[in-house]
Design a protein around this motif. Structure first.
Motif, PDB file in Angstrom:
ATOM      1  N   GLU A  52      44.093  37.550  34.143  1.00 18.52           N
ATOM      2  CA  GLU A  52      45.332  38.303  33.933  1.00 18.52           C
ATOM      3  C   GLU A  52      46.136  38.363  35.227  1.00 18.52           C
ATOM      4  O   GLU A  52      45.695  38.992  36.197  1.00 18.52           O
ATOM      5  CB  GLU A  52      45.021  39.741  33.482  1.00 18.52           C
ATOM      6  CG  GLU A  52      44.437  39.810  32.084  1.00 18.52           C
ATOM      7  CD  GLU A  52      44.015  41.209  31.687  1.00 18.52           C
ATOM      8  OE1 GLU A  52      43.424  41.338  30.612  1.00 18.52           O
ATOM      9  OE2 GLU A  52      44.271  42.163  32.442  1.00 18.52           O
ATOM     10  N   GLN A  56      44.990  44.462  39.031  1.00 18.05           N
ATOM     11  CA  GLN A  56      45.059  45.929  38.911  1.00 18.05           C
ATOM     12  C   GLN A  56      46.474  46.486  39.046  1.00 18.05           C
ATOM     13  O   GLN A  56      46.704  47.659  38.745  1.00 18.05           O
ATOM     14  CB  GLN A  56      44.184  46.591  39.975  1.00 18.05           C
ATOM     15  CG  GLN A  56      42.711  46.374  39.781  1.00 18.05           C
ATOM     16  CD  GLN A  56      41.949  46.888  40.985  1.00 18.05           C
ATOM     17  OE1 GLN A  56      41.952  48.073  41.286  1.00 18.05           O
ATOM     18  NE2 GLN A  56      41.290  45.992  41.695  1.00 18.05           N
ATOM     19  N   VAL A  98      37.122  32.139  34.980  1.00 17.94           N
ATOM     20  CA  VAL A  98      36.186  31.172  35.535  1.00 17.94           C
ATOM     21  C   VAL A  98      34.810  31.653  35.131  1.00 17.94           C
ATOM     22  O   VAL A  98      34.514  32.844  35.245  1.00 17.94           O
ATOM     23  CB  VAL A  98      36.318  31.105  37.065  1.00 17.94           C
ATOM     24  CG1 VAL A  98      35.166  30.356  37.688  1.00 17.94           C
ATOM     25  CG2 VAL A  98      37.645  30.455  37.424  1.00 17.94           C
ATOM     26  N   ASP A 291      40.081  43.213  47.086  1.00 22.67           N
ATOM     27  CA  ASP A 291      39.119  44.254  46.712  1.00 22.67           C
ATOM     28  C   ASP A 291      37.684  43.755  46.578  1.00 22.67           C
ATOM     29  O   ASP A 291      36.752  44.546  46.516  1.00 22.67           O
ATOM     30  CB  ASP A 291      39.545  44.908  45.376  1.00 22.67           C
ATOM     31  CG  ASP A 291      40.614  45.961  45.577  1.00 22.67           C
ATOM     32  OD1 ASP A 291      41.194  46.014  46.680  1.00 22.67           O
ATOM     33  OD2 ASP A 291      40.870  46.729  44.627  1.00 22.67           O
ATOM     34  N   GLN A 299      43.638  48.476  48.891  1.00 23.25           N
ATOM     35  CA  GLN A 299      45.081  48.686  48.760  1.00 23.25           C
ATOM     36  C   GLN A 299      45.796  47.354  48.568  1.00 23.25           C
ATOM     37  O   GLN A 299      45.315  46.304  49.016  1.00 23.25           O
ATOM     38  CB  GLN A 299      45.618  49.353  50.030  1.00 23.25           C
ATOM     39  CG  GLN A 299      45.189  50.810  50.193  1.00 23.25           C
ATOM     40  CD  GLN A 299      45.850  51.719  49.177  1.00 23.25           C
ATOM     41  OE1 GLN A 299      47.056  51.887  49.159  1.00 23.25           O
ATOM     42  NE2 GLN A 299      45.068  52.294  48.272  1.00 23.25           N
TER      43      GLN A 299
HETATM   44  C1  LIG Z   1      44.991  53.088  38.761  1.00 28.10           C
HETATM   45  C2  LIG Z   1      45.137  52.394  40.074  1.00 28.10           C
HETATM   46  C3  LIG Z   1      46.191  52.732  40.917  1.00 28.10           C
HETATM   47  C4  LIG Z   1      46.358  52.086  42.141  1.00 28.10           C
HETATM   48  N1  LIG Z   1      47.436  52.441  42.909  1.00 28.10           N
HETATM   49  C5  LIG Z   1      47.640  51.792  44.083  1.00 28.10           C
HETATM   50  C6  LIG Z   1      48.789  52.099  44.876  1.00 28.10           C
HETATM   51  O1  LIG Z   1      49.619  52.939  44.518  1.00 28.10           O
HETATM   52  N2  LIG Z   1      48.941  51.438  46.050  1.00 28.10           N
HETATM   53  C7  LIG Z   1      48.045  50.493  46.501  1.00 28.10           C
HETATM   54  O2  LIG Z   1      48.251  49.910  47.563  1.00 28.10           O
HETATM   55  N3  LIG Z   1      46.964  50.186  45.751  1.00 28.10           N
HETATM   56  C8  LIG Z   1      46.737  50.801  44.564  1.00 28.10           C
HETATM   57  N4  LIG Z   1      45.629  50.481  43.816  1.00 28.10           N
HETATM   58  C9  LIG Z   1      44.682  49.453  44.330  1.00 28.10           C
HETATM   59  C10 LIG Z   1      45.219  48.037  44.171  1.00 28.10           C
HETATM   60  O3  LIG Z   1      45.670  47.855  42.856  1.00 28.10           O
HETATM   61  C11 LIG Z   1      44.151  47.010  44.539  1.00 28.10           C
HETATM   62  O4  LIG Z   1      43.702  47.230  45.845  1.00 28.10           O
HETATM   63  C12 LIG Z   1      44.669  45.566  44.459  1.00 28.10           C
HETATM   64  O5  LIG Z   1      45.174  45.290  43.181  1.00 28.10           O
HETATM   65  C13 LIG Z   1      43.562  44.564  44.788  1.00 28.10           C
HETATM   66  O6  LIG Z   1      44.060  43.280  44.656  1.00 28.10           O
HETATM   67  P1  LIG Z   1      43.118  42.014  44.424  1.00 28.10           P
HETATM   68  O7  LIG Z   1      44.018  40.839  44.375  1.00 28.10           O
HETATM   69  O8  LIG Z   1      42.031  42.010  45.432  1.00 28.10           O
HETATM   70  O9  LIG Z   1      42.391  42.241  43.028  1.00 28.10           O
HETATM   71  P2  LIG Z   1      42.886  42.634  41.560  1.00 28.10           P
HETATM   72  O10 LIG Z   1      44.203  43.286  41.574  1.00 28.10           O
HETATM   73  O11 LIG Z   1      41.726  43.362  40.970  1.00 28.10           O
HETATM   74  O12 LIG Z   1      43.037  41.224  40.834  1.00 28.10           O
HETATM   75  C14 LIG Z   1      41.914  40.457  40.471  1.00 28.10           C
HETATM   76  C15 LIG Z   1      42.355  39.196  39.760  1.00 28.10           C
HETATM   77  O13 LIG Z   1      41.219  38.378  39.468  1.00 28.10           O
HETATM   78  C16 LIG Z   1      41.205  37.997  38.101  1.00 28.10           C
HETATM   79  N5  LIG Z   1      39.809  37.736  37.729  1.00 28.10           N
HETATM   80  C17 LIG Z   1      38.710  38.543  37.831  1.00 28.10           C
HETATM   81  N6  LIG Z   1      37.607  37.875  37.436  1.00 28.10           N
HETATM   82  C18 LIG Z   1      38.002  36.624  37.093  1.00 28.10           C
HETATM   83  C19 LIG Z   1      37.325  35.449  36.620  1.00 28.10           C
HETATM   84  N7  LIG Z   1      35.995  35.421  36.444  1.00 28.10           N
HETATM   85  N8  LIG Z   1      38.065  34.339  36.375  1.00 28.10           N
HETATM   86  C20 LIG Z   1      39.420  34.330  36.554  1.00 28.10           C
HETATM   87  N9  LIG Z   1      40.101  35.403  37.005  1.00 28.10           N
HETATM   88  C21 LIG Z   1      39.402  36.529  37.265  1.00 28.10           C
HETATM   89  C22 LIG Z   1      41.886  39.159  37.409  1.00 28.10           C
HETATM   90  O14 LIG Z   1      42.340  38.799  36.115  1.00 28.10           O
HETATM   91  C23 LIG Z   1      43.025  39.411  38.403  1.00 28.10           C
HETATM   92  O15 LIG Z   1      44.034  38.447  38.229  1.00 28.10           O
HETATM   93  C24 LIG Z   1      45.444  51.093  42.571  1.00 28.10           C
HETATM   94  C25 LIG Z   1      44.379  50.748  41.720  1.00 28.10           C
HETATM   95  C26 LIG Z   1      44.219  51.375  40.489  1.00 28.10           C
HETATM   96  C27 LIG Z   1      43.098  50.966  39.602  1.00 28.10           C
END
Ligand SMILES: Cc1cc2nc3c(=O)[nH]c(=O)nc-3n(C[C@H](O)[C@H](O)[C@H](O)COP(=O)(O)OP(=O)(O)OC[C@H]3O[C@@H](n4cnc5c(N)ncnc54)[C@H](O)[C@@H]3O)c2cc1C
Lengths: 325, 214
Positions: A52, A56, A98, A291, A299
């Motif tokens: 997706e 998050q 994946v 994350d 964040q």
């Molecule tokens: C309710 C809530 C509110 C938040 N509010 C804030 C805020 O106000 N400010 C802030 O800075 N942060 C906020 N955060 C935290 C922030 O959203 C995360 O730190 C950030 O999204 C992390 O980014 P990421 O790219 O590491 O992972 P994610 O955003 O978790 O993205 C992970 C990606 O990997 C994909 N994925 C997972 N497994 C697989 C697989 N096996 N195969 C293919 N794709 C896969 C998912 O579909 C997605 O595309 C909030 C979080 C939540 C839950």
């Protein structure tokens, strides 16, 4: 009123054509998208695979701590990111997970749920996290029968109902704010003190229908067919009691999506991936950002920054250390 | 009446619809009197129709066109069904308006029914083709749920690939009583033959596992 949120698709046919990628990024959240931008600008043959797009960001109603945006909806920030990388034609394969990654030294084979097998010189794990569970009796039984982990998705089901929010960080406070237009009564329960930003906590002060129980641990989720209450321990008095409710929103952080590579790389006790200064994991050619890593502050701006760092480090690795062709 | 789709959304939808292969016909069933989101659902189709000349839209009334409603097993309004180029119904249905995030599963259903290839591996397609029981899949969603379009698209893929399968998106806020009846408090919630449940946007194998139990 209906707020149409069209996901902009990029051309995914290229995933059937490229024989070997320089970098495949798994995950389309802030970390993965920014890594795609940086890698493409370096001229790498890069692709993103994501279940997706946005990750998050889509569980977040408003973001007000991303530099340059006073206040932006999570999904709008995701679309802004996507627009930017679409301008550079970074190929994205979305809608599929994946399901396996194998190290065929020095390269990697990535298998998707929809049957694609792709070869890449390097891999960036940017799979982020999924909601952490309380791990207490009743949680599995009442999953989706009063328990939710996504306020933006499920708030309408709590119209005129009583809801408990578990957690004390930013996402729990944001969960309360998401429920205000719907719920009749909101109770926030947290086992210790608030960890949320002061600026968010201020917003709670004006909500009349909110009750807050700090130093209160949830012991069990109770109910018959649906949730009817929770059993809690008041840590100050050491007494147990029951709080009645129609629903429970659990916002106590995330667990890292490291399951695909747990046997390939070093992780810590929390299953977070351990990386070096260049975001490289313990396995040569495999990087991790966002994350999923052991970096403690989950964040958006940190995830995006780590994505950029990884892409630049991948470029350096391919130029200097990559042993294949 | 004010437009539902703003300029940006219109442009993006038009772009996505360029992937259509053959023509499709959408039938929207509404009803007279009180009908939450009926007007908007009709309007949505009217705004989408001019965005690609392969799209045909028919408007029906649940009571006046009862035979037609029965033919496609439509009992609630608004409901949209999509027919392929030969006017064949393959079981892809939307009960309630596919707005918000759900516009994406709506567009993907149009593309699928137009004959665009679904990306599923051959082994799984084989398994789906072998389903020999009648399967009814209900997918409860809300318009603010980002994980829901994936679940709807997966169910619709099953319906498209096997005539025994019918898959209906149900917009829970409009059909809250139905959602309560099925004890929905989190979406996407997938109910198979009113008996088995899947929670969340799960891979297609999870659906096949439940269907095998029937
Ligand atoms: C309710 C809530 C509110 C938040 N509010 C804030 C805020 O106000 N400010 C802030 O800075 N942060 C906020 N955060 C935290 C922030 O959203 C995360 O730190 C950030 O999204 C992390 O980014 P990421 O790219 O590491 O992972 P994610 O955003 O978790 O993205 C992970 C990606 O990997 C994909 N994925 C997972 N497994 C697989 C697989 N096996 N195969 C293919 N794709 C896969 C998912 O579909 C997605 O595309 C909030 C979080 C939540 C839950």
């Amino acid at each position: 009123m209906f707020n149409f949120n069209v996901e902009k698709k990029s051309n995914s046919d290229i995933f059937d054509q490229v024989k070997k990628w320089d970098l495949l990024i798994i995950g389309g959240g802030p970390a993965g998208l920014n890594a795609g931008l940086y890698a493409k600008r370096k001229g790498l043959v890069v692709g993103i695979i994501a279940k997706e797009i946005g990750g998050q960001l889509h569980n977040t109603t408003t973001v007000d701590n991303y530099l340059g945006f006073n206040m932006i909806e999570g999904k709008d920030l995701s679309n802004t990111f996507l627009d930017h990388i679409n301008q550079l034609d970074v190929p994205i394969l979305s809608g599929t997970n994946v399901k396996a990654i194998t190290n065929i030294k020095p390269d990697f084979q990535i298998e998707t749920e929809n049957g694609k097998k792709l070869i890449s010189k390097t891999v960036l794990m940017a799979t982020g996290g999924m909601p952490r569970k309380l791990g207490i009796p009743g949680e599995d039984k009442f999953a989706n029968k009063g328990i939710t982990y996504c306020a933006t998705c499920d708030a309408p089901f709590f119209k005129d109902k009583e809801v408990i929010v578990a957690g004390g960080g930013n996402s729990a406070v944001e969960g309360v704010l998401d429920l205000v237009p719907w719920a009749k009564k909101i109770t926030l329960v947290h086992r210790s003190q608030f960890r949320a930003d002061e600026i968010l906590l201020k917003k709670l002060e004006t909500i009349d229908k909110l009750t807050i129980h700090l130093q209160t641990q949830i012991l069990a989720i109770l109910g018959d067919e649906l949730v009817t209450g929770i059993q809690v321990l008041n840590k100050k008095t050491n007494k147990k009691h029951i709080i009645n409710t129609d629903g429970l929103l659990i916002e106590i952080g995330t667990v890292p999506n490291s399951y695909l590579i747990k046997d390939l790389v070093k992780t810590n006790q929390k299953d977070e991936v351990i990386v070096d200064n260049n975001q490289m994991t313990s396995l040569l050619g495999m990087f991790a950002s966002g994350d999923i890593t052991e970096q403690p502050f989950k964040q958006i701006i940190i995830a995006t920054a780590e994505g950029a760092k990884a892409a630049l480090a991948v470029n350096q690795y391919l130029n200097q250390n990559y042993k294949g062709e | 009446m004010a437009k539902l789709l703003n300029e940006d959304a219109t442009k993006q939808i038009k772009e996505v619809l360029q992937g259509m292969v053959n023509k499709v016909t959408m039938i929207v069933f509404t009803k007279k009197g009180k009908c939450n989101t009926c007007k908007e659902t009709k309007q949505l189709l009217q705004e989408v129709k001019p965005l690609n000349d392969k799209i045909n839209v028919l408007e029906k009334d649940l009571e006046d066109d009862l035979d037609e409603a029965k033919k496609y097993n439509v009992t609630l309004a608004p409901t949209i069904i999509i027919l392929d180029k030969d006017d064949k119904y393959q079981g892809l249905k939307f009960t309630g308006i596919p707005a918000g995030h759900e516009i994406n599963s709506f567009l993907s259903a149009i593309l699928t029914m137009s004959g665009k290839n679904i990306e599923i591996d051959d082994k799984t397609i084989e398994k789906i083709k072998n389903i020999d029981k009648a399967v009814d899949i209900k997918v409860f969603i809300t318009l603010s749920c980002p994980h829901c379009p994936g679940a709807v698209a997966t169910s619709h893929a099953l319906a498209y690939l096997n005539d025994n399968v019918e898959a209906t998106m149900i917009e829970a806020q409009t059909f809250m009583d139905l959602a309560r009846e099925y004890k929905v408090s989190g979406v996407p919630k997938i109910v198979i033959n009113d008996k088995y449940e899947i929670v969340g946007n799960q891979p297609i194998d999870a659906y096949l596992k439940e269907i095998e139990k029937l």
